[in-house]
Design an enzyme around this catalytic site. Structure first.
Site: not given
Ligand code: BES
Ligand code: MN
Ligand code: ZN
Length: 498
Positions: A281, A355
């Protein structure tokens, strides 16, 4: 905080602070009117001079009101009588508590519970008041070496209800409100806890703590060795790069008079930190990924709330604890994982880790032959984009379960909004090399995440709550919200028919 309810007359209250409402424009609610009579028009005179218009959230603190035995009278503006909504009611209660905290009164007798809130009964007035007061008093200072000074804070609250016949409902509301507030507070504490302390092991210890605290609860912990034996390879892949071992906590609450009653199962995503893994990230606000365990925190809080209320149900709560870290052992984009269900998944992004953990946890719960399963997860940024911070995303192939959750959300004022699932979305999850890909592209990101999970929940009735937008607040008021503990608890209260 000590709470009680009564049906008393406003003139007789000997207390540090009496709280009564004034509607806009300068219209006294019935308790205020009685005080006005008793004091020979003292209050109406002040209002006529223009000291309080009655706008929502305005306050006026009075001392030594003639003939009134209470030390203080707090007049609280309630806005237009016919427009009093839940949101405004909560704001009024919040303002009341903040004002009283500054006065040095440790007790209040509150007549605001007598107000008429659109579409709500005395039960809800009391329940929302308890929840709002606990919310207002909440602060997370566990890691501050210099604790903020605490003044003589409000300690005792007595709510008045207008009719004697509403007392039983109000008592029930008090019990429910206290239990929900306890659940919310506990969920917030766990969620706000920093990720170097709150790791998967810490979640497991909390889960075990519930079993010591309540005789209705027993907890078992699944460790990585057992996960390997069970074939939970997707879950393990996510955990592999972390120094902190994964633990899946299974909290069993038995409250049903029929011990064989099928359980309702709650599965919470407990990513104690989500760095994104190799698909790392960006640095901005990465600290907030300590909140990626808010699903698990809400399950923990809900289990606590139902144990407090001794709901006559069987409920099993899972905290799927894990950390998504980066090191040489990290799982990679391109890896193909064989999940516990047997389905294979091609990893296209290691940041879509929730997931992967959930799919194995959702297969694991088949063993309980559940009545229904709800998973709760901070699953996608896309859900925040779709619904903002106000509604959690709800997905379910079952209309009846979805509707029950939507009405619980509305009752509890812990909002949720349904998003679709379906085979069109399944297409987006096609992989050239495995049964499924772990991402479905940019479009409908919250839905494709839910659709991914749908592949693992075919053996029971299931719903998914994406709480990415609602579980915590960013910015100056950064902190966990404790959502959706009150939605889940309300759903279970409804299921228990109490
Ligand atoms: N935990 C995150 C989702 C999230 C991100 C929640 C920011 C709240 C704030 C999850 O694990 C994630 O990173 N999801 C990705 C999925 C994508 C790679 C398809 C996302 O939402 O960017
Ligand atoms: Mn994630
Ligand atoms: Zn995540």
């Amino acid at each position: 905080m000590e709470f009680s309810v009564k049906n008393g007359s406003v003139e007789k209250q000997r207390t540090a602070c009496l709280v009564v409402g004034v509607y806009e424009p300068r219209r006294l609610c019935s308790a205020a009117e009685q005080l006005d009579k008793l004091s020979n028009g003292y209050i109406s005179t002040l209002l006529r001079r223009g000291d309080l218009e009655g706008k929502a959230g305005q306050t006026l603190l009075l001392h030594n009101v003639p003939n009134v035995p209470a030390d203080r009278v707090l007049l609280v503006g309630c806005g237009k009588e016919r427009e009093l909504t839940e949101r405004q009611y909560k704001q009024i209660i919040q303002k009341t508590v903040q004002t009283i905290n500054d006065t040095g009164s440790m007790e209040m007798v509150c007549f605001l519970t007598e107000l008429h809130v659109k579409g709500r009964s005395p039960y809800w007035n009391v329940r929302f008041a308890v929840e709002t007061i606990q919310e207002t008093q909440y602060a997370y200072n566990d890691f501050k070496s210099i604790k903020p000074e605490v003044r003589r804070e409000l300690r005792r609250v007595i709510f008045n209800v207008a009719n004697r016949k509403d007392l039983a409902d109000a008592e029930r509301a008090l019990e429910h409100g206290k239990a929900v507030a306890l659940g919310v507070t506990n969920a917030k504490n766990v969620a706000n806890c920093p990720p170097n302390v709150c790791n998967p092991k810490y979640l497991a210890e909390l889960a075990k703590g519930l079993a010591t605290e309540y005789d209705t609860i027993s907890t078992t912990i699944v460790d990585e060795k057992q996960m390997a034996e069970l074939g939970m390879n997707a879950y393990l892949a996510v955990s592999r790069a972390s120094e902190n071992e994964a633990f899946l906590s299974v909290i069993e609450y038995k409250g049903s008079p029929n011990p064989d009653a099928k359980p309702i199962v709650l599965v919470g995503k407990g990513m104690t930190f989500d760095s994104g893994g190799l698909s790392i990230k960006p640095a901005e606000a990465m600290d907030e990924m300590k909140y990626d365990m808010c699903g698990a925190a809400s399950v923990y809080g809900t289990m606590k709330a139902i144990a407090e209320m001794r709901l006559p149900l069987n409920v099993i709560g899972l905290l799927a604890g894990c950390e998504n870290a980066v090191d040489g052992k990290a799982y990679r984009p391109g890896d193909i994982l064989t999940t516990m269900s047997g389905l294979t998944v091609e990893v296209l992004n290691t940041d879509a880790e929730g997931r992967l953990v959930l799919c194995d946890a959702l297969t694991y719960v088949e063993r309980f032959e559940p009545e229904l399963v709800i998973d709760i997860a901070t699953l996608t940024g896309a859900c925040m984009i779709a619904l903002g911070n106000h509604n959690s995303g709800l997905m379910s192939p079952s209309n009846s379960l979805a509707n029950e959750l939507l009405s619980a959300a509305e009752q509890a004022d812990d909002k949720a909004w349904r998003l679709p699932l379906g085979e069109e979305y399944q297409e987006q999850l096609k992989s050239n090399f495995a049964d499924l890909a772990n991402i479905g592209g940019r479009l409908g990101g919250a839905i494709t995440a839910g659709q991914f999970l749908a592949n693992f929940t075919k053996k029971y009735t299931w719903a998914h709550l994406d709480i990415a937008g609602t579980a915590w607040k960013s910015g100056a008021a950064k902190g966990a919200t404790g959502r959706p503990v009150s939605l889940l608890t309300q759903f279970l209260i409804n299921k228990a028919h109490i």
